[in-house]
Design a protein around this motif. Structure first.
Motif, mmCIF file in Angstrom:
data_model
loop_
_atom_site.group_PDB
_atom_site.id
_atom_site.type_symbol
_atom_site.label_atom_id
_atom_site.label_comp_id
_atom_site.label_asym_id
_atom_site.label_seq_id
_atom_site.Cartn_x
_atom_site.Cartn_y
_atom_site.Cartn_z
ATOM 1 N N TYR A 51 0.754 -1.257 -0.004
ATOM 2 C CA TYR A 51 -0.106 -0.047 0.011
ATOM 3 C C TYR A 51 0.985 1.056 0.036
ATOM 4 N N THR A 52 1.948 1.304 0.882
ATOM 5 C CA THR A 52 2.850 2.474 0.963
ATOM 6 C C THR A 52 3.458 2.554 -0.324
ATOM 7 N N LEU A 53 3.712 1.517 -1.239
ATOM 8 C CA LEU A 53 4.488 1.580 -2.587
ATOM 9 C C LEU A 53 3.729 2.214 -3.675
ATOM 10 N N LYS A 54 2.187 1.792 -3.331
ATOM 11 C CA LYS A 54 1.447 2.041 -4.245
ATOM 12 C C LYS A 54 1.172 3.638 -4.329
ATOM 13 N N ILE A 55 1.005 4.221 -3.002
ATOM 14 C CA ILE A 55 0.874 5.625 -2.969
ATOM 15 C C ILE A 55 1.965 6.397 -3.308
ATOM 16 N N MET A 56 3.333 5.927 -3.069
ATOM 17 C CA MET A 56 4.577 6.347 -3.554
ATOM 18 C C MET A 56 4.694 6.596 -4.913
ATOM 19 N N THR A 57 4.159 5.439 -5.608
ATOM 20 C CA THR A 57 4.172 5.406 -6.959
ATOM 21 C C THR A 57 3.452 6.469 -7.907
ATOM 22 N N TRP A 58 2.253 6.600 -7.258
ATOM 23 C CA TRP A 58 1.351 7.633 -7.863
ATOM 24 C C TRP A 58 1.964 9.132 -7.586
ATOM 25 N N CYS A 59 2.540 9.250 -6.475
ATOM 26 C CA CYS A 59 3.308 10.668 -6.368
ATOM 27 C C CYS A 59 4.400 10.938 -6.807
ATOM 28 N N ALA A 60 5.165 9.775 -7.173
ATOM 29 C CA ALA A 60 6.230 10.246 -7.951
ATOM 30 C C ALA A 60 5.985 10.442 -9.416
ATOM 31 N N GLY A 61 4.847 9.580 -9.949
ATOM 32 C CA GLY A 61 4.544 9.871 -11.364
ATOM 33 C C GLY A 61 3.902 11.036 -11.625
ATOM 34 N N VAL A 62 3.569 11.893 -10.612
ATOM 35 C CA VAL A 62 3.023 13.322 -10.927
ATOM 36 C C VAL A 62 4.026 14.238 -10.811
ATOM 37 N N ALA A 63 5.145 14.020 -9.626
ATOM 38 C CA ALA A 63 6.030 15.053 -9.259
ATOM 39 C C ALA A 63 7.301 15.071 -9.931
ATOM 40 N N ALA A 64 7.623 13.849 -10.223
ATOM 41 C CA ALA A 64 9.119 13.439 -10.804
ATOM 42 C C ALA A 64 9.416 14.251 -12.179
ATOM 43 N N PRO A 65 8.256 13.951 -13.076
ATOM 44 C CA PRO A 65 8.606 14.790 -14.451
ATOM 45 C C PRO A 65 8.387 16.333 -14.235
ATOM 46 N N LEU A 66 7.713 16.880 -13.375
ATOM 47 C CA LEU A 66 7.742 18.249 -13.183
ATOM 48 C C LEU A 66 9.096 18.822 -12.777
ATOM 49 N N VAL A 67 9.911 18.050 -11.819
ATOM 50 C CA VAL A 67 11.129 18.545 -11.445
ATOM 51 C C VAL A 67 12.088 18.333 -12.490
ATOM 52 N N MET A 68 11.911 17.307 -13.146
ATOM 53 C CA MET A 68 12.752 17.095 -14.657
ATOM 54 C C MET A 68 12.733 18.109 -15.408
ATOM 55 N N LEU A 69 11.419 18.568 -15.668
ATOM 56 C CA LEU A 69 11.359 19.605 -16.724
ATOM 57 C C LEU A 69 11.869 20.823 -16.223
ATOM 58 N N TYR A 70 11.598 21.339 -14.871
ATOM 59 C CA TYR A 70 12.117 22.230 -14.302
ATOM 60 C C TYR A 70 13.791 22.313 -14.447
ATOM 61 N N GLN A 71 14.411 21.349 -14.115
ATOM 62 C CA GLN A 71 15.728 21.378 -14.141
ATOM 63 C C GLN A 71 16.488 21.370 -15.428
ATOM 64 N N GLY A 72 15.610 20.829 -16.315
ATOM 65 C CA GLY A 72 16.117 20.800 -17.807
ATOM 66 C C GLY A 72 16.240 22.330 -18.447
ATOM 67 N N TRP A 73 14.938 22.845 -17.888
ATOM 68 C CA TRP A 73 14.711 24.491 -18.359
ATOM 69 C C TRP A 73 16.021 25.163 -17.694
ATOM 70 N N THR A 74 16.380 24.969 -16.532
ATOM 71 C CA THR A 74 17.549 25.526 -15.806
ATOM 72 C C THR A 74 18.825 25.444 -16.568
ATOM 73 N N TYR A 75 19.099 24.419 -17.174
ATOM 74 C CA TYR A 75 20.267 24.029 -17.851
ATOM 75 C C TYR A 75 20.276 24.689 -19.150
ATOM 76 N N TRP A 76 19.062 24.844 -19.830
ATOM 77 C CA TRP A 76 18.808 25.342 -20.965
ATOM 78 C C TRP A 76 19.059 26.886 -20.879
ATOM 79 N N VAL A 77 18.745 27.253 -19.831
ATOM 80 C CA VAL A 77 18.756 29.020 -19.564
ATOM 81 C C VAL A 77 20.406 29.326 -19.606
ATOM 82 N N PHE A 78 21.115 28.386 -18.794
ATOM 83 C CA PHE A 78 22.493 28.862 -18.540
ATOM 84 C C PHE A 78 23.372 27.865 -19.319
ATOM 85 N N ARG A 79 23.007 27.768 -20.762
ATOM 86 C CA ARG A 79 23.738 26.806 -21.619
ATOM 87 C C ARG A 79 25.018 27.639 -22.193
#
Length: 333
Positions: free
Chosen positions: A293-321
């Motif tokens: 049950y814990t792993l299931k909740i974590m999976t849903w949270c990671a599926g939403v949050a992780a892509p947003l964080v990766m997009l933001y960090q990728g944008w940071t590298y692009w700005v300071f390229r």
């Protein structure tokens, strides 16, 4: 595939991202005393990672947090048994962050010199100790029937782990030198390429020796493929660096780091911490994980949050390229 297997893969991905990003970050810190000839050039090197170093450390926080939530037994044994080396890494990262922020607060040469020394040593120490830590995780340590580490500090000092520390230190320094060549112009860029070649050759030798040792002890077909990819990418990165193809060299050095980390986790699975006392006492993805049950909740949270964080960090590298050099620095500092 069970949820605990999926989370093992996700944690491996988080550590791969951390070592890919923080790897060149540490390498640049090492090069502030190896490559830079004066304070102005050290400013250039620090500025190459200035906008991104703190974002790189988010991957460490996420990897540690995911381990705590998904595999609490693994987290407990790791952070209690490896307390002193992990504490040394934590203190180094704290001082390193302070050094980046405080170095430019005063003009005195003595003040800035001390913080520059701090940046150098707090880059060397974690770059070396991470190899020692993961070397012991993969090689196995003294874990008893209660899942507790019983080996003490000296139990973590062995040839395999120390070789792992030498590999991560030299490989991260090479990764950092290629990144500096990619991000700078002028004489610093040329010297960074020469430094990358000088460091890359011994790094390749050490890496092949360590990963080959790992393959002989715990490897299978998949880990052998990862080893070949890591070795081939590193040699290709050295070659591309020699041809002044910094973009390709950096991409290939990143593939080297990713393939090496992938190999370590492939040889580890299904264990998360093998026991050298009795194989039955090893911590595995099954006996060290949280409830489904814990792993299931974590999976849903990671599926939403992780892509947003990766997009933001990728944008940071692009700005300071863009590349920078000493001519881009203001005279007043």
């Amino acid at each position: 595939m069970e949820l605990h297997d999926i989370w093992f893969v996700l944690i491996a991905f988080l550590w791969t991202g951390y070592f890919f990003l923080e790897g060149f970050d540490f390498g640049v810190g090492v090069l502030t005393k190896v490559l830079a000839r004066d304070r102005r050039e050290r400013r250039v090197l620090i500025n190459t990672i200035g906008p991104v170093w703190d974002g790189n450390e988010v991957w460490l926080l996420t990897a540690a947090g995911a381990t705590f939530a998904a595999f609490p037994e693994w987290y407990a044994t790791l952070f209690s048994g490896f307390y002193l080396p992990l504490l040394a890494i934590l203190l180094a990262l704290i001082v390193r962050g302070v050094a980046f922020e405080y170095r430019h607060k005063r003009q005195e040469e003595r003040w800035q010199s001390r913080w520059e020394h701090a940046i150098f040593w707090t880059s060397v120490v974690p770059a070396f100790l991470w190899g020692v830590v993961f070397g012991n995780i993969v090689h196995g340590v003294a874990i008893d029937a209660d899942g507790e580490y019983t080996g003490g500090l000296l139990g973590l000092v062995n040839g395999y782990a120390l070789l792992g520390g030498a590999v991560t230190l030299t490989l991260f320094t090479f990764h950092g030198a290629v990144f500096v060549a990619l991000k700078t112009v002028g004489d610093i860029r040329a010297r960074a390429r020469r430094t990358a070649t000088a460091v890359g050759v011994p790094a390749a030798g050490l890496a092949v020796l360590w990963l080959g040792w790992t393959q002989l002890e715990r490897g299978d077909g998949l880990s052998l493929v990862a080893l070949v990819v890591a070795a081939g990418a590193l040699l290709a990165a050295i070659g591309m660096n020699g041809r002044s193809r910094e973009g390709w060299a950096f991409a290939l050095s990143g593939i080297t780091v990713a393939a090496a980390v992938a190999m370590l986790f492939l040889t580890l699975f299904p264990d998360v911490m093998p026991s050298t006392l009795d194989e039955e006492w090893s911590l595995t993805v099954a006996n060290a994980s949280s409830t489904p049950y814990t792993l299931k909740i974590m999976t849903w949270c990671a599926g939403v949050a992780a892509p947003l964080v990766m997009l933001y960090q990728g944008w940071t590298y692009w700005v300071f390229r863009k590349r920078i050099g000493t001519q881009h620095l203001a005279d007043a500092h």
